[in-house]
Design a protein around this motif. Structure first.
Motif, PDB file in Angstrom:
ATOM      1  N   PRO A  90     -25.198  -5.023  34.744  1.00 31.78           N
ATOM      2  CA  PRO A  90     -24.447  -3.827  35.150  1.00 31.78           C
ATOM      3  C   PRO A  90     -23.003  -3.891  34.656  1.00 31.78           C
ATOM      4  O   PRO A  90     -22.352  -4.928  34.837  1.00 31.78           O
ATOM      5  CB  PRO A  90     -24.491  -3.859  36.684  1.00 31.78           C
ATOM      6  N   PRO A  91     -22.497  -2.822  34.052  1.00 38.48           N
ATOM      7  CA  PRO A  91     -21.146  -2.843  33.491  1.00 38.48           C
ATOM      8  C   PRO A  91     -20.071  -3.128  34.530  1.00 38.48           C
ATOM      9  O   PRO A  91     -19.001  -3.620  34.190  1.00 38.48           O
ATOM     10  CB  PRO A  91     -20.959  -1.440  32.918  1.00 38.48           C
ATOM     11  N   ALA A  92     -20.351  -2.831  35.787  1.00 40.50           N
ATOM     12  CA  ALA A  92     -19.330  -2.993  36.829  1.00 40.50           C
ATOM     13  C   ALA A  92     -18.938  -4.456  37.052  1.00 40.50           C
ATOM     14  O   ALA A  92     -17.905  -4.738  37.651  1.00 40.50           O
ATOM     15  CB  ALA A  92     -19.812  -2.387  38.145  1.00 40.50           C
ATOM     16  N   VAL A  93     -19.739  -5.416  36.560  1.00 39.38           N
ATOM     17  CA  VAL A  93     -19.362  -6.815  36.793  1.00 39.38           C
ATOM     18  C   VAL A  93     -18.114  -7.208  36.003  1.00 39.38           C
ATOM     19  O   VAL A  93     -17.317  -8.033  36.469  1.00 39.38           O
ATOM     20  CB  VAL A  93     -20.498  -7.823  36.439  1.00 39.38           C
ATOM     21  N   PHE A  94     -17.902  -6.608  34.838  1.00 38.24           N
ATOM     22  CA  PHE A  94     -16.845  -7.107  33.967  1.00 38.24           C
ATOM     23  C   PHE A  94     -15.422  -6.921  34.500  1.00 38.24           C
ATOM     24  O   PHE A  94     -14.625  -7.843  34.425  1.00 38.24           O
ATOM     25  CB  PHE A  94     -17.014  -6.537  32.558  1.00 38.24           C
ATOM     26  N   PRO A  95     -15.109  -5.735  35.059  1.00 36.70           N
ATOM     27  CA  PRO A  95     -13.757  -5.635  35.625  1.00 36.70           C
ATOM     28  C   PRO A  95     -13.522  -6.615  36.779  1.00 36.70           C
ATOM     29  O   PRO A  95     -12.383  -7.056  36.980  1.00 36.70           O
ATOM     30  CB  PRO A  95     -13.666  -4.184  36.110  1.00 36.70           C
ATOM     31  N   LEU A  96     -14.577  -6.990  37.490  1.00 30.85           N
ATOM     32  CA  LEU A  96     -14.398  -7.910  38.618  1.00 30.85           C
ATOM     33  C   LEU A  96     -14.036  -9.316  38.159  1.00 30.85           C
ATOM     34  O   LEU A  96     -13.453 -10.097  38.909  1.00 30.85           O
ATOM     35  CB  LEU A  96     -15.671  -7.964  39.472  1.00 30.85           C
ATOM     36  N   LEU A  97     -14.359  -9.638  36.909  1.00 31.21           N
ATOM     37  CA  LEU A  97     -14.078 -10.983  36.398  1.00 31.21           C
ATOM     38  C   LEU A  97     -12.583 -11.250  36.275  1.00 31.21           C
ATOM     39  O   LEU A  97     -12.160 -12.391  36.173  1.00 31.21           O
ATOM     40  CB  LEU A  97     -14.734 -11.164  35.014  1.00 31.21           C
ATOM     41  N   LEU A  98     -11.795 -10.187  36.278  1.00 26.12           N
ATOM     42  CA  LEU A  98     -10.351 -10.354  36.151  1.00 26.12           C
ATOM     43  C   LEU A  98      -9.713 -10.821  37.459  1.00 26.12           C
ATOM     44  O   LEU A  98      -8.557 -11.212  37.486  1.00 26.12           O
ATOM     45  CB  LEU A  98      -9.699  -9.031  35.715  1.00 26.12           C
ATOM     46  N   ILE A  99     -10.503 -10.775  38.527  1.00 29.71           N
ATOM     47  CA  ILE A  99      -9.946 -11.158  39.828  1.00 29.71           C
ATOM     48  C   ILE A  99     -10.114 -12.662  40.026  1.00 29.71           C
ATOM     49  O   ILE A  99     -11.218 -13.188  39.878  1.00 29.71           O
ATOM     50  CB  ILE A  99     -10.633 -10.371  40.949  1.00 29.71           C
ATOM     51  N   PRO A 100      -9.010 -13.353  40.328  1.00 31.44           N
ATOM     52  CA  PRO A 100      -9.075 -14.809  40.467  1.00 31.44           C
ATOM     53  C   PRO A 100     -10.102 -15.215  41.529  1.00 31.44           C
ATOM     54  O   PRO A 100     -10.140 -14.623  42.614  1.00 31.44           O
ATOM     55  CB  PRO A 100      -7.664 -15.195  40.933  1.00 31.44           C
ATOM     56  N   GLY A 101     -10.926 -16.175  41.204  1.00 30.88           N
ATOM     57  CA  GLY A 101     -11.923 -16.662  42.154  1.00 30.88           C
ATOM     58  C   GLY A 101     -13.278 -16.012  41.976  1.00 30.88           C
ATOM     59  O   GLY A 101     -14.251 -16.447  42.577  1.00 30.88           O
TER      60      GLY A 101
END
Length: 590
Positions: A90-101
């Motif tokens: 799902p494309p939505a995972v990639f922006p979440l990777l920018l969040i530490p942890g």
DNA sequence: GCCGTTTTCGGCCCGACTGTTTTCAGTCG
């Protein structure tokens, strides 16, 4: 997709690595993609150009497969295989990777379990889910991680992300303050303390500050460290701790007992890639490296080392200077006994880019101090010569003949000032390279300078082709052009450097024996070390200058020396490491 | 998927910390 920068390509490969992680692919395949991304990000030439020349296979970490993918990308604008893999994530995972942890696995779990949809909204939707306490009940999550995620998102939204790097002097001063604070424990407790990490390697910009302590009382040291004024205690354990300071900077502390301190220094200095390569190298000799020492793989016996020299010696390697530890061939060079004899600050005999307060009606900044003050400072630094390189008089406010008159008057003035001084002075000028490549100094004004530095101060966004033609036109405009000043024009953390065809520029400089400046001003550090490394291989010479606008700035020379060292420069590569007579011959071409 | 001074196959750096777990997975450097 006609142009794709190295950074974009690296991001694409990282995205693939993350997707593979979610899909539980072979973990070495994942590492391979991450390495390829790293490698491309640190490349000095554009991948597109290498592809044009059929040289993709020269990029370390790029093998047959990835080269094939990149080829397809440049030919067709997409990669069939990548598209197929991305369809399963799902494309939505990639922006979440920018969040530490949050890494790939957690991101995937959150996105699927919480039905987070859409790339743009993903972070906001995750924050909403956290506030509605929908995260804590998920398998593998709990109250604490729910709160941590929310806090991390808030930090992220405030823009306090990791990519907030600082220049060397600020990092130096923060590190020194923390060191002084820890040292209050006394030398009984603090046997040794060092700045490590990227600061020790003198990377142009610093993310986190790393400090190591040799002590027999680790608990005492860590307890002291975490009382240093801070905004947040990021983590704490028996071997170290991390603080987020009020200025948004992170400081990491590691402690080690003195007999194992050498392994600690080595480990904590990095770089990561150097350590990975060194550990692989160790394994070929049956030795496993970690931050405590070196283990014999067969016997399982561990040896510890008080110093780094001993640590490297155990691997039959001469000690490698921190500035070289970037996995650019330094381990191989060390093994072959071919490490460079790196330049040192003491080798520098002069500073050729200095602005005084003499008013020659330039449109740029004047310096704040008179020539006499610079001469005193130069003598204090042990220099034999300096070059006064004021900016040229404004070309919009003067006619050509007025400029010639100003330059003549200035030369007469400096000639009077320098009589009887024991530091030699070259009367120079920093001349603008105008957008069309013409120099901002009329030909007849060159009679009143010994030599000039040419540099770009406007129109930074020309295309690579225009910029290359512009620079080359300037370099060959007059025989007294001897130095190409701050060649990329970059301002660290503020402005990217210009696009240039370095090969062409190198060739012209080499032919005319023009030196590339290594501008030591901490916000510039220009040439960048990686280009110094490439240029040196081509046999180019460098002039390390401070670009001082005040006498105190002359002390910044050491940062320029660090750049040269990171570019593997020896004394013979640097023109202002020459004695006066040799330097004079080089500058005046006689 | 990459790579080679034992190899073109069979390896691939190593450990700390955290939060969730009863022995580990994920993340980070």
């Amino acid at each position: 997709m006609n142009t794709l920068t190295n950074l974009e390509l690296a991001q694409l490969l990282r995205k693939m690595a993350a997707a593979y992680q979610i899909l539980d692919e072979n973990r070495f395949k994942i590492i391979a993609y991450e390495r390829a991304a790293d490698s491309i990000e640190h490349l000095t030439s554009e991948v597109k150009d290498l592809w044009d020349d059929g040289k993709l296979d020269e990029i370390p970490g790029i093998g047959q497969q990835i080269a094939k993918h990149i080829d397809e990308l440049f030919r067709t604008g997409h990669i069939t295989h990548f598209d197929a893999v991305m369809k399963r994530v799902p494309p939505a995972v990639f922006p979440l990777l920018l969040i530490p942890g949050i890494g790939p696995k957690k991101a995937y779990k959150l996105v699927t379990e919480l039905d987070i949809d859409g790339k743009e909204e993903a972070v906001r939707l995750l924050a909403e889910a956290a506030r509605a306490h929908r995260i804590a009940p998920l398998d593998g999550f709990g109250e604490k991680s729910e709160a941590d995620i929310l806090a991390a998102i808030e930090t992220y939204n405030k823009g306090e992300i990791k990519e907030n790097r600082m220049e060397l002097p600020l990092a130096d001063s923060i590190a020194q303050e923390v060191i002084v604070y820890i040292k209050k424990l006394g030398s009984q407790v603090i046997e040794k303390i060092d700045v490590l990490g990227s600061l020790r390697r003198q990377v142009a910009t610093i993310g986190d500050i790393d400090i190591a302590v040799a002590t027999q009382k680790p608990d005492t040291v860590i307890a002291r460290f975490v009382t240093y004024p801070h905004q947040k205690l990021i983590e704490q354990g028996p071997t170290g701790a991390s603080l987020l300071l009020h200025n948004g900077r992170q400081v990491d502390l590691r402690v080690q007992n003195p007999p194992s301190y050498g392994a600690m220094l080595q480990y904590f200095t990095g770089s990561k890639n150097h350590n990975i390569k060194l550990r692989s190298y160790g394994l070929t000799k049956g030795k496993s490296l970690n931050e405590y020492g070196i283990k014999d793989v067969k016997t399982g016996k561990m040896r510890s080392f008080g110093t780094e020299e001993e640590f490297y010696k155990e691997l039959d390697l001469p000690w490698i200077a921190p500035e070289l530890r970037e996995d650019k061939g330094e381990i191989e060079a060390s093994a072959a006994g071919k490490l460079p004899q790196l330049l040192t600050r003491a080798d520098i005999k002069g500073d050729l880019h200095i602005h005084t307060n003499y008013n020659l009606e330039t449109s740029h900044d004047l310096g704040t101090d008179p020539l006499s003050a610079y001469l005193d400072r130069a003598a204090g630094l042990g220099y034999k010569y300096i070059g006064i390189s004021d900016h040229n008089p404004s070309v919009t406010k003067h006619t050509a003949s007025q400029i010639v008159e100003i330059m003549k008057r200035r030369k007469d003035y400096y000639d009077r000032q320098t009589q009887g001084k024991n530091v030699h002075v070259f009367v120079m000028c920093e001349v603008d390279i105008q957008p069309d490549g013409k120099l901002a100094l009329p030909d007849s004004a060159f009679d009143f300078v010994d030599a000039v530095i040419v540099s770009i101060h406007s129109s930074f966004t020309q295309t690579r082709k225009e910029m290359t033609a512009r620079v080359i036109a300037a370099l060959i405009a007059h025989p007294k052009v001897r130095i190409f000043g701050h060649p990329t024009g970059r301002l660290l953390t503020k402005r990217e450097g210009v696009e240039l065809d370095w090969k062409e520029v190198f060739a012209v400089c080499k032919e005319r024996n023009i030196a590339l400046e290594i501008n030591a001003y901490p916000q510039r550090l220009d040439l960048p070390d990686s280009i110094v490394y490439d240029a040196r291989k081509e046999g180019l010479k460098f002039c390390i200058n401070t670009d001082s606008h005040a006498t105190s700035q002359m002390d910044m020379m050491r940062y320029g020396v660090s750049v040269a060292r990171r570019g593997w420069c020896e004394k013979r590569d640097i023109v202002n490491a020459l004695e006066y007579n040799e330097f004079r011959s080089w500058l005046l071409k006689n």
